[in-house]
Design an enzyme around this catalytic site. Sequence first.
Site, PDB file in Angstrom:
ATOM      1  N   TYR A 119      38.902  25.535  39.989  1.00  0.00           N
ATOM      2  CA  TYR A 119      37.874  26.419  39.424  1.00  0.00           C
ATOM      3  C   TYR A 119      36.768  25.648  38.708  1.00  0.00           C
ATOM      4  O   TYR A 119      36.857  24.453  38.496  1.00  0.00           O
ATOM      5  CB  TYR A 119      38.465  27.523  38.571  1.00  0.00           C
ATOM      6  N   GLU A 120      35.709  26.382  38.397  1.00  0.00           N
ATOM      7  CA  GLU A 120      34.457  25.824  37.865  1.00  0.00           C
ATOM      8  C   GLU A 120      33.843  24.808  38.821  1.00  0.00           C
ATOM      9  O   GLU A 120      33.231  23.824  38.406  1.00  0.00           O
ATOM     10  CB  GLU A 120      34.672  25.192  36.480  1.00  0.00           C
ATOM     11  N   GLY A 121      33.984  25.066  40.106  1.00  0.00           N
ATOM     12  CA  GLY A 121      33.479  24.160  41.134  1.00  0.00           C
ATOM     13  C   GLY A 121      34.586  23.229  41.574  1.00  0.00           C
ATOM     14  O   GLY A 121      35.050  22.394  40.799  1.00  0.00           O
TER      15      GLY A 121
END
Length: 601
Positions: A440-442
């Site tokens: 997550y978050e890229g």
Amino acid sequence: MPSYTAPARDARFIINEVLEVANYGNLPGFESATPDIIDTVIGEGGRFCQEVLAPLNRVGDEEGCTRHPDGSVTTPPGFKEAYQQFREAGWGTLSQPEAFGGQGMPHVLAFALEEFISSANQSFGMYPGLAAGAVSALLAKGSPEQQALYLPKMIAGEWLGTMNLTEPQCGTDLGLIRTKAEPQADGSYAITGTKIFISAGEHDLTENIIHLVLAKLPGAPDSSKGISLFVVPKVLVNADGSLGERNAVVCGSIEEKMGIHGNSTCLLNYDGAKGWLVGEENKGLAAMFIMMNAARLGVGVQGLSQAEAAYQNAVAYAKDRRQGRALTGPADPEAKADPIIVHPDVRRMLMDAKAFTEGMRALCLWGALQVDLSHKAANEEERALADRLIGLLTPVIKGYGTDKGFEVAVNMQQVFGGHGYIREWGMEQFVRDARIAQIYEGTNGVQAMDLAGRKLAQGGGAAIQAFFKLVADECAAAKDDEDTANLAERLEKALGEQQAVTMWFMQNAMANPNHLGAGAHHYMTMMGIVTLGLMWLKMARVAAAKVAEGGGEAAFYQAKLTTARYFAERCLPDVGALRRKIEAGADAVMGLDVEAFATAA
């Protein structure tokens, strides 16, 4: 049952002795960060995490969150009471601006606490962590009226916040979002659409949740250039700050996840929910990236935190578990077997973990200091340098930090042998919880492409050249000291390998961009190793000076020097292998026809 002890001594070593935060006492916020205050925050914060949050980690994993028929969500037993203690103690206000009720202290101190929270209970830490990111976006792009309405309650912890990007049909490519924002006569917007994977999207910890939502206005460009950002409270807020009607946003479901069960990862349905534009029309992605960059640094800390918790438990087990004899002869002749910590292969895994966790802690705290200096340094040149460095290293902290953090968690599970696979020991939870941080978050592939494809060339390469100079200067200053010369020379060689690969990208990626894409992840890993080498050199120089002085903590500093040597001899050589992989290019990576990936009949 696993246990956790906050690494307070190590955090103080980095903040006080390596970073020498006291030297910045002339800067705003730093005047309050005296050694006494730092010790108090680290000591009391660590104790809170050990005694209140850590015992709930397994509870959260086993009980999870419960969604009710009306869409409301109940957090695991104990979470609400723990959050009340967290809020009343003011832990979430440490680095927030005083103008809105924060304590205004440096981010570097808040990051130390963030690690402790995440190590003790990653799922719990995500609730206030997401809110801090939402606060940062509103501070940067919110109107004065929005800031006055939302920030005091959010900073006080009375309300929490989220960010809403992902939709079922799009993740990284946000230009594909379908959520719509229709202008209303009163200046608000009606938000309609579905968002997924929303961490802390619905819960019972606070009476309100302030969602920051990406959506498209009518007629907006059908790409990432047509995205706007909106603030959409779960409960509408009256002009005087009191709560009004429930807004039209509902949790449709809680995602069934591999780990972080104690955090409510929600699918949120917006059905004409009332929201307000944050910043300019069609400039929402830039506004959201302020929040995402803050979150990415926080996720890097999560990689460290799960590695640290797993490492502590593996060390305790390795000292206690007896199997076989030391290769050099019985270490404990009176017993039938020696503790497994005598075996070199177990030591290899523990030393890898120790070298990573202590080096990564230094990198995260050093990175937090750069965040502080980018806003508060005495002159524009220093602010610009700090901004360039933390911008360059954010994908490294997130990507390399979580890749290696997961690897360490798996290896610490391996130390337990068969017991590591059994739930009662708790190691498999560390592995499962650590895994999400790579995604997550890229995803870490996105982080690698951000680094190699964007950050290296940004500003004509000013950031990477500043980084190269920083490492080279540190090496030059350490080569004359016999305690640090070996590490300095090996780091200098690794730096040369990275510089050569950077030039190789410049010479080959323009002709074939796949060369850059195929090498990006290796480059991020390479830079992670070099950066941790820089941190270890900084720590080793301090430790060598302390050993030379003598004193009661010689063992602590000598352990730093030994671990620095381990990193120099066993970790830095990987940079050369990564260079050879990158310079092999993309031909073999991209050589197969797509059909060749199908399963043979």
